[in-house]
Design an enzyme around this catalytic site. Structure first.
Site, mmCIF file in Angstrom:
data_model
loop_
_atom_site.group_PDB
_atom_site.id
_atom_site.type_symbol
_atom_site.label_atom_id
_atom_site.label_comp_id
_atom_site.label_asym_id
_atom_site.label_seq_id
_atom_site.Cartn_x
_atom_site.Cartn_y
_atom_site.Cartn_z
ATOM 1 N N GLU A 232 0.871 -1.187 0.073
ATOM 2 C CA GLU A 232 0.063 -0.021 -0.141
ATOM 3 C C GLU A 232 0.945 1.127 0.008
ATOM 4 O O GLU A 232 2.084 1.168 0.377
ATOM 5 C CB GLU A 232 -1.130 -0.114 1.083
ATOM 6 C CG GLU A 232 -1.955 -1.206 1.196
ATOM 7 C CD GLU A 232 -2.865 -1.141 2.150
ATOM 8 O OE1 GLU A 232 -4.104 -0.963 1.987
ATOM 9 O OE2 GLU A 232 -2.363 -1.216 3.329
ATOM 10 N N ARG B 60 -1.328 8.917 1.324
ATOM 11 C CA ARG B 60 -2.391 9.316 1.084
ATOM 12 C C ARG B 60 -2.568 10.688 1.039
ATOM 13 O O ARG B 60 -3.496 11.125 -0.051
ATOM 14 C CB ARG B 60 -3.391 8.644 2.079
ATOM 15 C CG ARG B 60 -3.834 7.455 1.803
ATOM 16 C CD ARG B 60 -4.602 7.004 2.809
ATOM 17 N NE ARG B 60 -4.558 5.501 2.651
ATOM 18 C CZ ARG B 60 -5.044 4.663 3.490
ATOM 19 N NH1 ARG B 60 -5.756 5.016 4.569
ATOM 20 N NH2 ARG B 60 -4.741 3.197 3.277
ATOM 21 N N ARG C 184 -1.214 9.224 8.703
ATOM 22 C CA ARG C 184 -0.996 7.790 8.908
ATOM 23 C C ARG C 184 -0.802 6.970 7.742
ATOM 24 O O ARG C 184 -1.218 6.951 6.883
ATOM 25 C CB ARG C 184 -2.402 7.112 9.388
ATOM 26 C CG ARG C 184 -2.443 5.702 9.868
ATOM 27 C CD ARG C 184 -3.872 5.115 10.226
ATOM 28 N NE ARG C 184 -4.922 5.454 9.187
ATOM 29 C CZ ARG C 184 -5.455 4.291 8.492
ATOM 30 N NH1 ARG C 184 -5.019 2.939 8.905
ATOM 31 N NH2 ARG C 184 -6.135 4.400 7.618
HETATM 32 P P1 FAD Z 1 -14.362 1.095 15.195
HETATM 33 O O1 FAD Z 1 -13.768 -0.319 14.615
HETATM 34 O O2 FAD Z 1 -14.740 2.201 14.531
HETATM 35 O O3 FAD Z 1 -15.450 0.865 16.460
HETATM 36 C C1 FAD Z 1 -16.017 1.777 17.204
HETATM 37 C C2 FAD Z 1 -17.181 1.343 18.080
HETATM 38 O O4 FAD Z 1 -17.350 2.155 19.034
HETATM 39 C C3 FAD Z 1 -18.151 0.901 17.512
HETATM 40 O O5 FAD Z 1 -18.512 -0.546 18.202
HETATM 41 C C4 FAD Z 1 -19.089 1.565 17.642
HETATM 42 O O6 FAD Z 1 -20.428 1.260 17.852
HETATM 43 C C5 FAD Z 1 -18.693 1.947 19.230
HETATM 44 N N1 FAD Z 1 -19.352 3.552 19.527
HETATM 45 C C6 FAD Z 1 -18.858 4.864 18.919
HETATM 46 N N2 FAD Z 1 -19.434 5.743 19.769
HETATM 47 C C7 FAD Z 1 -20.148 5.111 20.815
HETATM 48 C C8 FAD Z 1 -20.964 5.725 21.835
HETATM 49 N N3 FAD Z 1 -21.314 6.643 21.906
HETATM 50 N N4 FAD Z 1 -21.537 4.751 22.682
HETATM 51 C C9 FAD Z 1 -21.389 3.217 22.353
HETATM 52 N N5 FAD Z 1 -20.642 2.792 21.356
HETATM 53 C C10 FAD Z 1 -19.956 3.683 20.712
HETATM 54 N N6 FAD Z 1 -7.211 0.173 8.925
HETATM 55 C C11 FAD Z 1 -6.041 -0.634 8.850
HETATM 56 O O7 FAD Z 1 -5.199 -0.784 9.708
HETATM 57 N N7 FAD Z 1 -6.217 -1.493 7.532
HETATM 58 C C12 FAD Z 1 -7.165 -1.284 6.775
HETATM 59 O O8 FAD Z 1 -7.121 -2.036 5.730
HETATM 60 C C13 FAD Z 1 -8.287 -0.435 6.767
HETATM 61 N N8 FAD Z 1 -9.337 -0.397 5.900
HETATM 62 C C14 FAD Z 1 -10.397 0.468 6.044
HETATM 63 C C15 FAD Z 1 -11.562 0.551 5.609
HETATM 64 C C16 FAD Z 1 -12.672 1.333 5.856
HETATM 65 C C17 FAD Z 1 -13.822 1.278 4.851
HETATM 66 C C18 FAD Z 1 -12.565 2.034 6.930
HETATM 67 C C19 FAD Z 1 -13.853 3.094 7.487
HETATM 68 C C20 FAD Z 1 -11.441 2.044 7.816
HETATM 69 C C21 FAD Z 1 -10.440 1.377 7.379
HETATM 70 N N9 FAD Z 1 -9.248 1.158 8.299
HETATM 71 C C22 FAD Z 1 -8.199 0.516 8.184
HETATM 72 C C23 FAD Z 1 -9.268 2.160 9.509
HETATM 73 C C24 FAD Z 1 -9.557 1.152 10.593
HETATM 74 O O9 FAD Z 1 -10.525 0.132 10.179
HETATM 75 C C25 FAD Z 1 -10.092 1.692 12.034
HETATM 76 O O10 FAD Z 1 -9.374 2.937 12.057
HETATM 77 C C26 FAD Z 1 -10.296 1.091 13.031
HETATM 78 O O11 FAD Z 1 -10.861 -0.289 12.764
HETATM 79 C C27 FAD Z 1 -10.735 1.323 14.266
HETATM 80 O O12 FAD Z 1 -11.048 0.650 15.191
HETATM 81 P P2 FAD Z 1 -11.801 0.973 16.694
HETATM 82 O O13 FAD Z 1 -11.734 -0.164 17.071
HETATM 83 O O14 FAD Z 1 -10.936 2.171 17.127
HETATM 84 O O15 FAD Z 1 -13.103 1.735 16.126
HETATM 85 C C1 SIN Z 2 -7.492 0.317 2.180
HETATM 86 O O1 SIN Z 2 -7.699 -0.880 2.032
HETATM 87 O O2 SIN Z 2 -7.313 1.151 1.461
HETATM 88 C C2 SIN Z 2 -7.576 0.840 3.709
HETATM 89 C C3 SIN Z 2 -6.413 0.924 4.396
HETATM 90 C C4 SIN Z 2 -6.497 1.708 5.508
HETATM 91 O O3 SIN Z 2 -7.053 2.561 5.833
HETATM 92 O O4 SIN Z 2 -5.356 1.437 6.316
#
Ligand code: FAD
Ligand code: SIN
Length: 539
Positions: free
Chosen positions: A120, A288, A384
């Site tokens: 990537e 990015r 990032r």
């Molecule tokens: P999240 O997975 O967003 O989970 C947040 C949680 O908090 C959810 O359960 C939600 O319901 C809960 N929540 C929020 N507010 C409240 C509230 N007030 N009360 C109760 N619950 C609440 N990163 C990578 O490293 N590799 C990738 O390939 C990649 N691809 C991505 C593709 C997409 C489409 C997206 C959107 C992001 C991608 N990212 C990737 C970024 C990465 O997925 C996220 O940064 C990471 O998964 C965040 O994890 P998290 O546990 O912090 O939050």
């Molecule tokens: C992607 O698959 O392009 C998302 C990867 C990331 O946000 O880290």
């Protein structure tokens, strides 16, 4: 404790990689509540495509991964945090595999245990471990399955955390967290939940922008709750825009993974010519911020509503086997990626800033932690590196679990919690105010605080945020709360923090680009942008 309060050892707000990783890393005797705003799977983690970066190739090195992270972060990464996270990547991949996560293997290798590594932007080696193009789904399904079968973990789906409950004792200068209020959206009831350890694992804030790759839950709730409770936030101006989301009225910013470019995908103007080589030596695989700005520049220059991403020069078999989910979803939208280019546009994707923490996820409030995208740990700096995010979630989940386990011996009895008081509020007959303000906020954030900023645009946005904030506070004080209102209140706080941080940084660095100060200024701006609620003037 009042009658309706429930008591736990640990409350985890959020069920993404950070929240699940922590719940599974705490000792089994801990009584844990795990809150999720909607169903357990709804969060960015589930939708992650590209993968998780880790050094697994003999030609690669930890130092190279560190260097790529530091370079992408444009001078603002905290080196000791980068070293810690990168060096723990392999053990976290092992841990995921032990927890039944299946990654794609390298079919070209004689060793069938060897994982396939994709590439990537910003990475100088192939180092992204993945499960086809649905890495998040694979990780989330396996971890949530285990959590749902853990007897010490009570999963509270459809519980929207409203605010933290804190307590100031005469014996400590620091506030102590004692629980949180949560709206049970199925029963329309607010509960007080008590615990000496509360972890914000609420994900990012990309829903503050009109176009985003994120699911609806990413409304910056944890950032806003921590700020209201008295925590500092940092580097909120660094919002990452993913360069390639599908441009289609029904696609709701469906992401086309960066690994498509990693496997040879090219960015094209509508006339079929490439433009990335004019912007960066790494062309389509530049970091990015560079790619998103180049697309934005070409779209504005040519007056077109999208550019194109083409991988159709690779064989059909290759595309279908590497990107099965993308292939199917694009077909549903009428695009055959094996035969034609896809229309793509940038969209808000990742919050590099957040609640300030140390290497264990500890915040400014005793017992309160922030892990995952909600947190500012120093890993990402001004931008990032792709696929470093789920890795950060897992590493900090482990650090946090250890810290909680070690500090549990110091636990003292908690003061009783006050029940939520809604005796003075009315049911709203003007819910249109909430939906109107939601739309207005996200539109002006996109127009004025997006990929390319200027002081004039930021001041315009600031003025509008001030007006919205007053209106929303008045509404919040007088009417019964709903999930939409809670999210709007949090989004307006996050918007204000982003705008104020952006106004403070009078240079262009990483993801923050302003026309008034188009160059990097290493004499004056090599520090993080830290905002504190103690000396914050919101006017
Ligand atoms: P999240 O997975 O967003 O989970 C947040 C949680 O908090 C959810 O359960 C939600 O319901 C809960 N929540 C929020 N507010 C409240 C509230 N007030 N009360 C109760 N619950 C609440 N990163 C990578 O490293 N590799 C990738 O390939 C990649 N691809 C991505 C593709 C997409 C489409 C997206 C959107 C992001 C991608 N990212 C990737 C970024 C990465 O997925 C996220 O940064 C990471 O998964 C965040 O994890 P998290 O546990 O912090 O939050
Ligand atoms: C992607 O698959 O392009 C998302 C990867 C990331 O946000 O880290």
């Amino acid at each position: 404790m009042n009658d309706s309060a429930q008591s736990f050892d640990v409350i985890i707000v959020g069920s993404g990689a950070a929240g699940l990783g922590l719940a599974l890393s705490l000792p089994k005797h801990k009584k844990i509540a795990l809150l999720s705003k909607l169903s357990i799977s709804e969060g960015s983690t589930y939708y992650a495509q590209g993968g998780i970066s880790a050094v697994l190739n003999i030609n690669d090195s930890i130092q190279s991964h560190i260097n790529d992270t530091l370079k992408t972060g444009a001078g603002l990464c905290h080196k000791e945090i980068v070293e810690m996270v990168v060096s723990k990547a392999k053990s976290n991949i092992d841990w995921l595999q032990e927890n039944n996560v299946h990654f794609s293997s390298d079919n070209d290798s004689k060793n069938t245990d060897r994982l396939h590594l994709t590439k990537e932007g910003g990475h100088s080696h192939r180092r992204v471990v993945h499960a086809d193009d649905s890495t998040g789904r694979e990780v989330h399904s396996s971890l949530s399955e285990r959590v749902l079968h853990s007897r010490n973990i009570k999963v509270l789906e459809h519980h929207n955390a409203v605010d933290l409950i804190t307590y100031s004792s005469s014996s400590s200068e620091k506030k102590q967290v004692v629980g949180c209020y949560a709206l049970d959206t199925k029963k329309d009831k607010i509960h007080a939940l008590q615990a000496p350890h509360v972890i914000l694992a609420t994900g990012g804030a990309s829903k503050v922008y009109l176009y985003t790759s994120n699911p609806d839950v990413s409304t910056g709730d944890g950032m806003a709750m921590a700020w209201r409770a008295g925590c500092r936030v940092a580097n909120m101006e660094f919002m990452q825009f993913h360069p390639t989301c599908l441009f289609h009225p029904k696609a709701k910013s469906f992401l086309i993974s960066e690994s498509v470019r990693g496997e040879g995908g090219l960015l094209l103007r509508p006339d079929g010519t490439r433009f990335m080589p004019n912007f960066d030596a790494q062309a389509e695989l530049a970091p990015r911020d560079v790619v998103a700005r180049a697309i934005d520049h070409e779209m504005k220059r040519l007056g077109v509503s999208s550019v194109f991403l083409d991988i159709s020069h690779r064989s059909e078999t290759f595309i279908k086997s590497h990107f099965p989910m993308l292939y199917e979803r694009c077909l549903e939208f009428g695009f055959d990626m094996t035969k034609e280019p896809l229309s793509v546009v940038p969209a808000a994707h990742y919050s590099c800033g957040g609640v300030m923490t140390d290497k264990n996820g500890c915040t400014d409030i005793d017992g309160l932690y922030a892990i995952g995208e909600v947190a500012f740990t120093g890993l990402h700096g001004a931008n990032r590196l792709a696929s470093n995010s789920i890795l950060e979630c897992l590493v900090f989940a482990k650090q946090c679990a250890l810290h909680i386990t070690e500090s549990s011996s110091k636990e003292t009895s908690l003061p009783p919690l006050k029940a939520w008081d809604d005796s003075r509020v009315l049911s709203s007959d003007e819910a249109i105010v909430v939906s109107h303000n939601w739309a207005e906020l996200r539109q002006f954030m996109w127009d004025y605080v997006g990929i390319v900023r200027s002081t004039k645009r930021l001041l315009r946005a600031k003025h509008r945020v001030d007006v919205l904030k007053r209106e929303i506070e008045e509404y919040y004080a007088n009417f019964t709360i709903t999930s939409d209102l809670l999210e709007l209140r949090n989004l307006v706080t996050v918007a204000e923090l982003i705008i104020n941080s952006a106004l403070t940084r009078k240079e262009s660095r990483g993801l923050h680009y302003t026309l008034d100060h188009p160059n990097i200024d290493n004499d004056n701006f090599t520090a993080d942008t830290v905002l504190s609620p103690l000396n914050f003037n919101s006017q």
